[in-house]
Scaffold this motif. Structure first.
Motif, PDB file in Angstrom:
ATOM      1  N   UNK A  37       7.777  32.827 -56.242  1.00  0.00           N
ATOM      2  CA  UNK A  37       8.668  31.909 -55.515  1.00  0.00           C
ATOM      3  C   UNK A  37       8.263  31.706 -54.056  1.00  0.00           C
ATOM      4  N   UNK A  38       6.996  31.959 -53.763  1.00  0.00           N
ATOM      5  CA  UNK A  38       6.444  31.818 -52.408  1.00  0.00           C
ATOM      6  C   UNK A  38       7.251  32.613 -51.386  1.00  0.00           C
ATOM      7  N   UNK A  39       7.822  33.720 -51.837  1.00  0.00           N
ATOM      8  CA  UNK A  39       8.646  34.579 -50.994  1.00  0.00           C
ATOM      9  C   UNK A  39       7.774  35.449 -50.100  1.00  0.00           C
ATOM     10  N   UNK A  40       8.050  35.434 -48.819  1.00  0.00           N
ATOM     11  CA  UNK A  40       7.308  36.288 -47.900  1.00  0.00           C
ATOM     12  C   UNK A  40       7.637  37.756 -48.116  1.00  0.00           C
ATOM     13  N   UNK A  73       0.306  45.274 -35.987  1.00  0.00           N
ATOM     14  CA  UNK A  73      -0.146  44.338 -34.957  1.00  0.00           C
ATOM     15  C   UNK A  73       0.423  42.926 -35.152  1.00  0.00           C
ATOM     16  N   UNK A  74       0.496  42.457 -36.390  1.00  0.00           N
ATOM     17  CA  UNK A  74       1.034  41.119 -36.626  1.00  0.00           C
ATOM     18  C   UNK A  74       2.517  41.054 -36.271  1.00  0.00           C
ATOM     19  N   UNK A  75       3.296  42.059 -36.668  1.00  0.00           N
ATOM     20  CA  UNK A  75       4.734  42.076 -36.363  1.00  0.00           C
ATOM     21  C   UNK A  75       4.971  42.146 -34.858  1.00  0.00           C
ATOM     22  N   UNK A  89      11.507  43.112 -40.658  1.00  0.00           N
ATOM     23  CA  UNK A  89      10.060  43.029 -40.783  1.00  0.00           C
ATOM     24  C   UNK A  89       9.597  41.604 -40.523  1.00  0.00           C
ATOM     25  N   UNK A  90       8.287  41.442 -40.398  1.00  0.00           N
ATOM     26  CA  UNK A  90       7.744  40.116 -40.098  1.00  0.00           C
ATOM     27  C   UNK A  90       8.113  39.092 -41.170  1.00  0.00           C
ATOM     28  N   UNK A  91       8.166  39.499 -42.433  1.00  0.00           N
ATOM     29  CA  UNK A  91       8.466  38.558 -43.510  1.00  0.00           C
ATOM     30  C   UNK A  91       9.881  37.991 -43.366  1.00  0.00           C
ATOM     31  N   UNK A  92      10.850  38.851 -43.132  1.00  0.00           N
ATOM     32  CA  UNK A  92      12.236  38.397 -42.982  1.00  0.00           C
ATOM     33  C   UNK A  92      12.392  37.542 -41.726  1.00  0.00           C
ATOM     34  N   UNK A  97      13.226  32.068 -39.543  1.00  0.00           N
ATOM     35  CA  UNK A  97      12.722  30.972 -38.691  1.00  0.00           C
ATOM     36  C   UNK A  97      12.484  29.717 -39.528  1.00  0.00           C
ATOM     37  N   UNK A  98      11.904  29.887 -40.707  1.00  0.00           N
ATOM     38  CA  UNK A  98      11.610  28.746 -41.577  1.00  0.00           C
ATOM     39  C   UNK A  98      12.886  28.064 -42.039  1.00  0.00           C
TER      40      UNK A  98
END
Length: 128
Positions: A37-40, A73-75, A89-92, A97-98
């Motif tokens: 489902x293209x879920x991060x 580092x990305x987060x 986390x970065x995904x949430x 934001x999206x």
């Protein structure tokens, strides 16, 4: 009038990939195949598994998304980019934001990912 996009790159075999950035370029090419489902959240879980496999097999690779005992580092970059810190986390964070921007989360992730790579290592910019 529809915009003409150049020829689409063909998918590569896993044996042709050399790092997590190569892997993510394959995900970008066909996100529906790789990420439920293209879920991060699912992408994040997959990347944690990737990192665990690196550790289990003793593979030394720079990894931007999760390192046991240290920050991601990305987060950290994302928090600076968004101008706020979050316990999410970065995904949430990107999914929220999206949703607020009305864009698909996977697209926003790759936009941020490209920006992150351009800002942290210009030699490792987005693959065309």
């Amino acid at each position: 009038m529809a915009e003409t996009i150049g020829p689409r790159r063909q998918p590569r075999q896993l044996t042709e990939l050399s790092n997590v950035h190569d892997f993510l370029e394959e995900v970008r090419l066909r996100p529906g195949m790789w990420v439920h489902r293209k879920s991060l959240q699912h992408l994040d879980s997959m990347l944690v598994g990737y990192r665990v496999a690196l550790g289990v097999h003793g593979v030394a690779e720079d990894f931007d998304f999760w390192n046991p005992g240290t920050g991601s580092p990305f987060a950290e970059w994302l928090c600076r980019r968004l101008g706020r810190h979050s316990s999410l986390g970065w995904a949430a964070q990107i999914e929220r934001e999206a949703e607020a921007a009305g864009v698909p989360a996977i697209e926003l992730f790759f936009s941020f990912f490209d920006e992150y790579r351009a800002n942290t290592n210009p030699a490792d910019g987005p693959v065309e």
